[in-house]
Design an enzyme around this catalytic site. Structure first.
Site, PDB file in Angstrom:
ATOM      1  N   GLU A 175     -80.052   1.400  -3.818  1.00  0.00           N
ATOM      2  CA  GLU A 175     -80.556   2.454  -2.922  1.00  0.00           C
ATOM      3  C   GLU A 175     -81.805   1.994  -2.158  1.00  0.00           C
ATOM      4  O   GLU A 175     -82.288   2.691  -1.281  1.00  0.00           O
ATOM      5  CB  GLU A 175     -80.832   3.741  -3.714  1.00  0.00           C
ATOM      6  CG  GLU A 175     -81.882   3.642  -4.810  1.00  0.00           C
ATOM      7  CD  GLU A 175     -81.378   3.099  -6.146  1.00  0.00           C
ATOM      8  OE1 GLU A 175     -80.529   2.198  -6.149  1.00  0.00           O
ATOM      9  OE2 GLU A 175     -81.856   3.571  -7.193  1.00  0.00           O
ATOM     10  N   CYS A 280     -82.543 -14.235  -8.629  1.00  0.00           N
ATOM     11  CA  CYS A 280     -82.215 -14.489 -10.036  1.00  0.00           C
ATOM     12  C   CYS A 280     -82.063 -15.978 -10.280  1.00  0.00           C
ATOM     13  O   CYS A 280     -82.011 -16.408 -11.424  1.00  0.00           O
ATOM     14  CB  CYS A 280     -80.947 -13.760 -10.424  1.00  0.00           C
ATOM     15  SG  CYS A 280     -79.519 -14.423  -9.586  1.00  0.00           S
TER      16      CYS A 280
HETATM   17  P1  NAD Z   1     -81.794  -2.881 -11.176  1.00  0.00           P
HETATM   18  O1  NAD Z   1     -81.259  -3.161 -12.519  1.00  0.00           O
HETATM   19  O2  NAD Z   1     -83.005  -2.018 -11.059  1.00  0.00           O
HETATM   20  O3  NAD Z   1     -80.677  -2.176 -10.257  1.00  0.00           O
HETATM   21  C1  NAD Z   1     -79.377  -2.690 -10.161  1.00  0.00           C
HETATM   22  C2  NAD Z   1     -78.407  -1.546  -9.898  1.00  0.00           C
HETATM   23  O4  NAD Z   1     -78.455  -0.639 -11.002  1.00  0.00           O
HETATM   24  C3  NAD Z   1     -78.750  -0.734  -8.649  1.00  0.00           C
HETATM   25  O5  NAD Z   1     -77.570  -0.448  -7.954  1.00  0.00           O
HETATM   26  C4  NAD Z   1     -79.413   0.521  -9.210  1.00  0.00           C
HETATM   27  O6  NAD Z   1     -79.174   1.654  -8.406  1.00  0.00           O
HETATM   28  C5  NAD Z   1     -78.755   0.687 -10.550  1.00  0.00           C
HETATM   29  N1  NAD Z   1     -79.643   1.316 -11.538  1.00  0.00           N
HETATM   30  C6  NAD Z   1     -81.004   1.289 -11.539  1.00  0.00           C
HETATM   31  N2  NAD Z   1     -81.473   1.973 -12.600  1.00  0.00           N
HETATM   32  C7  NAD Z   1     -80.408   2.428 -13.285  1.00  0.00           C
HETATM   33  C8  NAD Z   1     -80.251   3.187 -14.495  1.00  0.00           C
HETATM   34  N3  NAD Z   1     -81.295   3.588 -15.198  1.00  0.00           N
HETATM   35  N4  NAD Z   1     -78.999   3.460 -14.906  1.00  0.00           N
HETATM   36  C9  NAD Z   1     -77.932   3.044 -14.227  1.00  0.00           C
HETATM   37  N5  NAD Z   1     -78.026   2.311 -13.068  1.00  0.00           N
HETATM   38  C10 NAD Z   1     -79.245   2.004 -12.612  1.00  0.00           C
HETATM   39  O7  NAD Z   1     -82.038  -4.306 -10.481  1.00  0.00           O
HETATM   40  P2  NAD Z   1     -82.759  -4.604  -9.110  1.00  0.00           P
HETATM   41  O8  NAD Z   1     -84.228  -4.399  -9.279  1.00  0.00           O
HETATM   42  O9  NAD Z   1     -82.060  -3.933  -7.993  1.00  0.00           O
HETATM   43  O10 NAD Z   1     -82.442  -6.169  -8.974  1.00  0.00           O
HETATM   44  C11 NAD Z   1     -83.232  -7.174  -9.555  1.00  0.00           C
HETATM   45  C12 NAD Z   1     -82.659  -7.624 -10.879  1.00  0.00           C
HETATM   46  O11 NAD Z   1     -81.339  -8.110 -10.713  1.00  0.00           O
HETATM   47  C13 NAD Z   1     -83.432  -8.777 -11.487  1.00  0.00           C
HETATM   48  O12 NAD Z   1     -83.532  -8.588 -12.869  1.00  0.00           O
HETATM   49  C14 NAD Z   1     -82.573  -9.982 -11.175  1.00  0.00           C
HETATM   50  O13 NAD Z   1     -82.753 -11.088 -12.026  1.00  0.00           O
HETATM   51  C15 NAD Z   1     -81.224  -9.403 -11.306  1.00  0.00           C
HETATM   52  N6  NAD Z   1     -80.225 -10.185 -10.623  1.00  0.00           N
HETATM   53  C16 NAD Z   1     -79.347 -10.904 -11.378  1.00  0.00           C
HETATM   54  C17 NAD Z   1     -78.401 -11.697 -10.771  1.00  0.00           C
HETATM   55  C18 NAD Z   1     -77.429 -12.484 -11.579  1.00  0.00           C
HETATM   56  O14 NAD Z   1     -76.403 -12.869 -11.046  1.00  0.00           O
HETATM   57  N7  NAD Z   1     -77.670 -12.736 -12.848  1.00  0.00           N
HETATM   58  C19 NAD Z   1     -78.333 -11.747  -9.368  1.00  0.00           C
HETATM   59  C20 NAD Z   1     -79.242 -10.987  -8.631  1.00  0.00           C
HETATM   60  C21 NAD Z   1     -80.171 -10.204  -9.269  1.00  0.00           C
END
Ligand code: NAD
Length: 498
Positions: A175, A280
């Site tokens: 979002e 990441c």
């Molecule tokens: P995030 O976990 O906050 O959000 C990811 C998704 O989950 C979003 O669509 C969000 O709306 C949803 N979300 C957020 N809170 C939630 C909840 N409480 N319950 C259910 N869904 C929820 O991650 P972010 O801040 O958007 O992205 C950064 C993170 O992603 C970092 O930890 C990064 O390392 C990781 N990442 C990992 C990879 C990989 O391939 N391993 C790739 C890119 C990013």
């Protein structure tokens, strides 16, 4: 105020009950609002997906591939506009935003070859008059829940393969930067995907929970932080779904004494500070092996860091831009303070950093911290900002043990001129993706992407053949066409092929 709506068949049905602000991190202003959906909205999207999926799966794979080819052409034609839109919501610079989209398009290129990939296995004459073959059939409806940091690449990792395989797909992007995911869905429809094959719903936990609980969604791909990845994996799997959930990371770069230090430092600066460290596959930990290596490394790093230009995402001279939100900036600065209080020695401090004329933006200056040790919480956790921690190691074995024992196991890199050391390292390190003199070892689209330990939950990786496996069920057919009626009565033992 610009409003970013869901993209579902029949429209979202009017003003949403809940909305979230979308910032321009370069100046801190709210530039748009995004709808936050609920279970009722998801039901409508799922109904449309169900109606569309059967005929799409029945279309031959060449026809589905043609849509992917056209989608790729349309995205390439809109590259500049998409990259600027992405940069304005995420904060990464435009050149980096183009890389974000390009790496996703490479998965679409892989998906263009889907007729070849789906041919699968066949054994002629597995027994007398018996042939065995397998076919991959789409799951049905898949969903993707994606993070803010790659709003172009990660949705395409998922829907590129899922749709080419004959699934309908519902995307729930972050979002925080939802505009490019919506544009990508629009372009897929323009490319010829039937209505309902790719839809985009926005939301937060409420929408994610609705996806995890929806009985008609068969497979869920998630990328985000580890605690939420674990939650998504547990709840989705408990509901009987296939789930792959990629999580956080803390990637190490090992610098051996014989490394080409100038080259390694250049690579390290890009990998640690590019995209403000919000990757990441960033390299937020560097491990010089031996005190002499550490001193040479720091001597070369300091001027490179001093030369970094941090600026607005649309500034072509900026090396990196702001981080995504004010809260994230505050969290990164707290980690720097924690690391300092734990005994880290701050060599370059990026706190309270504001480029001239960009006062409202969410900037963090490059930060370099020496004498970080494995017992520190700031080492143990992901900071996800432009912060490079130096963990000194006396020898190769200790350097190898650091990423191997860390809770995350996404990527790792070793810089060396010694082929034997590199080979040993690659074979023994307890991490999913390894770079040898490659700082950010994101595999090409026809290989697969995925980490180990708390960097991924579930069994299959993203894209490549692992992606094809994830988005399909395999069916194996054993067929007997005997040339005459066999002698003998019923067989009460397990059939063997003789
Ligand atoms: P995030 O976990 O906050 O959000 C990811 C998704 O989950 C979003 O669509 C969000 O709306 C949803 N979300 C957020 N809170 C939630 C909840 N409480 N319950 C259910 N869904 C929820 O991650 P972010 O801040 O958007 O992205 C950064 C993170 O992603 C970092 O930890 C990064 O390392 C990781 N990442 C990992 C990879 C990989 O391939 N391993 C790739 C890119 C990013």
């Amino acid at each position: 105020m610009r409003f970013i709506d869901h993209l579902i068949v029949g429209g979202s049905g009017g003003a949403p009950a809940r909305k979230a602000p979308v910032f321009n991190p370069s100046n801190g202003t709210v530039q748009a609002e995004v709808a936050l959906g609920d279970a009722a909205l998801l039901d409508r999207a799922v109904a449309a997906a169900q109606a569309a999926q059967g005929p799409w799966a029945a279309a031959n794979p060449q026809r589905r591939a043609r849509v992917m080819f056209e989608f790729k052409r349309l995205v390439e034609a809109d590259m500049q506009e998409l990259a600027e839109l992405l940069a304005s919501e995420h904060g990464k610079v435009v050149a980096d935003a183009k890389g974000d989209i390009q790496r996703g398009l490479e998965v679409v290129e892989f998906a263009c070859g889907i007729p070849h990939v789906l041919k699968d296995e066949y054994t002629n004459g597995a027994g007398p008059g018996i042939d065995v073959y397998s076919m991959r059939q789409p799951i049905g409806i898949g969903a993707g829940i994606t993070p803010f940091n790659f709003p172009g690449m990660i949705p395409m990792w998922m829907f590129g393969v899922a749709i080419a395989c004959g699934n309908a797909f519902i995307l729930k992007p972050s979002e925080r930067d939802p505009s490019v995911p919506v544009r990508l869905c629009e372009l897929m429809l323009e490319a010829g995907a039937p209505e309902g094959i790719l839809q985009c719903v926005h939301g937060d936990k409420e929408m994610v929970d609705a996806i995890l609980d929806h009985p008609a969604i068969g497979a869920i791909s998630f990328v985000g932080s580890s605690d939420i990845a674990n939650y998504v994996y547990q709840r989705g799997a408990a509901n009987g779904k296939r789930v792959q959930a990629m999580g956080g990371a803390k990637n190490h770069g090992i610098i051996m004494p014989d490394a080409d230090i100038d080259r390694a430092v250049g690579d390290l600066v890009g990998a640690a500070f590019g995209s403000a460290g919000e990757r990441c596959m960033a390299l937020p930990v560097v491990v010089p092996v031996g005190e002499g290596t550490a001193e040479r490394l720091i001597e070369k790093l300091l001027p490179e860091i001093a030369a970094l230009n941090v600026g607005a995402s649309l500034d072509p001279s900026a090396h990196y831009g702001p981080v995504v939100t004010a809260q994230h900036k505050a969290r990164i600065e707290e980690w720097i303070a924690t690391c300092e209080s734990e005994g880290g020695q701050i060599l370059v401090d990026g706190r309270d950093f504001t480029p001239q004329g960009l006062e409202g933006g969410f900037y963090v200056g490059p930060t370099l911290i020496d004498h970080v040790t494995p017992d520190m919480t700031s080492y143990h956790n992901e900071i996800f900002g432009p912060v490079l921690q130096i963990v000194r190691a006396p020898d190769f074995e200790i350097a190898l043990a650091l990423p191997s024992r860390h809770q995350y196991g996404n990527g790792v890199a070793i810089f060396t001129r010694n082929g034997h050391a590199a080979r040993e390292f690659a074979a023994r390190v307890n991490v999913g993706m390894v770079g040898i003199n490659v700082p950010i070892p994101v595999p090409v689209a026809y290989h697969t992407f995925g980490g180990w330990k708390r960097s991924a939950f579930g069994d299959t990786n993203q894209h490549g053949m692992e992606g094809v496996k994830f988005w399909n069920k395999i069916k194996t057919i054993t067929a007997r066409w005997p040339d005459s009626t066999p002698e003998g009565g019923n067989a009460f033992i397990i059939p063997t092929m003789g």
